[in-house]
Design a protein around this motif. Structure first.
Motif, PDB file in Angstrom:
ATOM      1  N   CYS A  11       1.128  -8.349 -10.167  1.00 18.40           N
ATOM      2  CA  CYS A  11       0.080  -7.730  -9.363  1.00 18.40           C
ATOM      3  C   CYS A  11      -1.303  -8.113  -9.885  1.00 18.40           C
ATOM      4  O   CYS A  11      -2.190  -8.475  -9.114  1.00 18.40           O
ATOM      5  CB  CYS A  11       0.249  -6.226  -9.344  1.00 18.40           C
ATOM      6  SG  CYS A  11      -1.014  -5.374  -8.404  1.00 18.40           S
TER       7      CYS A  11
ATOM      8  N   PRO B  96      -2.933  -3.991   2.259  1.00 18.36           N
ATOM      9  CA  PRO B  96      -2.611  -2.974   1.252  1.00 18.36           C
ATOM     10  C   PRO B  96      -1.207  -3.186   0.693  1.00 18.36           C
ATOM     11  O   PRO B  96      -0.242  -3.339   1.436  1.00 18.36           O
ATOM     12  CB  PRO B  96      -2.714  -1.659   2.012  1.00 18.36           C
ATOM     13  CG  PRO B  96      -2.678  -2.015   3.440  1.00 18.36           C
ATOM     14  CD  PRO B  96      -3.129  -3.418   3.579  1.00 18.36           C
ATOM     15  N   ASP B  97      -1.118  -3.202  -0.621  1.00 21.24           N
ATOM     16  CA  ASP B  97       0.166  -3.424  -1.272  1.00 21.24           C
ATOM     17  C   ASP B  97       0.732  -2.134  -1.862  1.00 21.24           C
ATOM     18  O   ASP B  97       1.705  -2.173  -2.606  1.00 21.24           O
ATOM     19  CB  ASP B  97       0.046  -4.491  -2.348  1.00 21.24           C
ATOM     20  CG  ASP B  97      -1.094  -4.226  -3.311  1.00 21.24           C
ATOM     21  OD1 ASP B  97      -1.826  -3.252  -3.100  1.00 21.24           O
ATOM     22  OD2 ASP B  97      -1.250  -4.990  -4.266  1.00 21.24           O
ATOM     23  N   ASP B  98       0.157  -1.008  -1.516  1.00 18.23           N
ATOM     24  CA  ASP B  98       0.610   0.269  -2.060  1.00 18.23           C
ATOM     25  C   ASP B  98       2.017   0.625  -1.595  1.00 18.23           C
ATOM     26  O   ASP B  98       2.778   1.244  -2.341  1.00 18.23           O
ATOM     27  CB  ASP B  98      -0.350   1.388  -1.663  1.00 18.23           C
ATOM     28  CG  ASP B  98      -1.730   1.169  -2.232  1.00 18.23           C
ATOM     29  OD1 ASP B  98      -1.827   0.486  -3.266  1.00 18.23           O
ATOM     30  OD2 ASP B  98      -2.706   1.682  -1.653  1.00 18.23           O
TER      31      ASP B  98
ATOM     32  N   LYS C 155      -4.142 -10.311  -7.872  1.00 24.68           N
ATOM     33  CA  LYS C 155      -5.505  -9.824  -7.620  1.00 24.68           C
ATOM     34  C   LYS C 155      -6.550 -10.758  -8.239  1.00 24.68           C
ATOM     35  O   LYS C 155      -7.586 -11.033  -7.633  1.00 24.68           O
ATOM     36  CB  LYS C 155      -5.686  -8.409  -8.171  1.00 24.68           C
ATOM     37  CG  LYS C 155      -4.859  -7.366  -7.478  1.00 24.68           C
ATOM     38  CD  LYS C 155      -5.318  -7.155  -6.058  1.00 24.68           C
ATOM     39  CE  LYS C 155      -4.491  -6.047  -5.407  1.00 24.68           C
ATOM     40  NZ  LYS C 155      -4.763  -5.930  -3.995  1.00 24.68           N
TER      41      LYS C 155
ATOM     42  N   PHE D 260       4.582  -0.768  -3.876  1.00 21.86           N
ATOM     43  CA  PHE D 260       4.641  -0.054  -5.148  1.00 21.86           C
ATOM     44  C   PHE D 260       5.305   1.317  -5.012  1.00 21.86           C
ATOM     45  O   PHE D 260       5.992   1.770  -5.924  1.00 21.86           O
ATOM     46  CB  PHE D 260       3.239   0.088  -5.748  1.00 21.86           C
ATOM     47  CG  PHE D 260       2.669  -1.226  -6.175  1.00 21.86           C
ATOM     48  CD1 PHE D 260       3.302  -1.985  -7.138  1.00 21.86           C
ATOM     49  CD2 PHE D 260       1.509  -1.700  -5.617  1.00 21.86           C
ATOM     50  CE1 PHE D 260       2.784  -3.197  -7.541  1.00 21.86           C
ATOM     51  CE2 PHE D 260       0.987  -2.914  -6.010  1.00 21.86           C
ATOM     52  CZ  PHE D 260       1.632  -3.671  -6.975  1.00 21.86           C
ATOM     53  N   ILE D 261       5.129   1.953  -3.875  1.00 19.99           N
ATOM     54  CA  ILE D 261       5.787   3.238  -3.641  1.00 19.99           C
ATOM     55  C   ILE D 261       7.296   3.047  -3.580  1.00 19.99           C
ATOM     56  O   ILE D 261       8.062   3.801  -4.192  1.00 19.99           O
ATOM     57  CB  ILE D 261       5.243   3.897  -2.354  1.00 19.99           C
ATOM     58  CG1 ILE D 261       3.798   4.327  -2.573  1.00 19.99           C
ATOM     59  CG2 ILE D 261       6.109   5.076  -1.942  1.00 19.99           C
ATOM     60  CD1 ILE D 261       3.097   4.781  -1.317  1.00 19.99           C
TER      61      ILE D 261
END
Length: 94
Positions: free
Chosen positions: A48, A26-28, A52, A31-32
């Motif tokens: 990004c 997970p790359d969230d 992907k 980004f956060i």
């Protein structure tokens, strides 16, 4: 992370975003953090999307090679197309 951005510049950050998008992890979280730092969304979105898309093409190519190999093995074993279809679907659902 802030020192990494300050020292190495935007290219290292773009590479980090690309690699995080390339992996299935997970790359969230990245980004956060970049959102809290008020980093420009368009500078992050392009690496990004490229990461992907690269991951999807790699997965598609690997599955293509698997299907081709499975078809050759099934032909060597003398299996019909129906049996090969059922076996391939069973392997894909695992």
């Amino acid at each position: 992370m802030i020192k990494l951005i300050e020292v190495k510049g935007k290219y290292v950050l773009m590479l980090a975003v690309f690699l995080s998008a390339l992996t299935p992890l997970p790359d969230d979280l990245l980004f956060i953090v970049l959102g809290f730092l008020r980093y420009d969304l368009l500078r992050v979105l392009l690496p990004c999307m490229l990461g992907k898309a690269t991951m999807l093409y790699l997965v598609r190519y690997i599955w293509f090679l698997f299907g081709k190999l499975a078809w050759e093995v099934a032909e060597d074993m003398g299996l019909s197309e129906g049996v090969l279809t059922v076996v391939t679907l069973e392997v894909l659902t695992l």
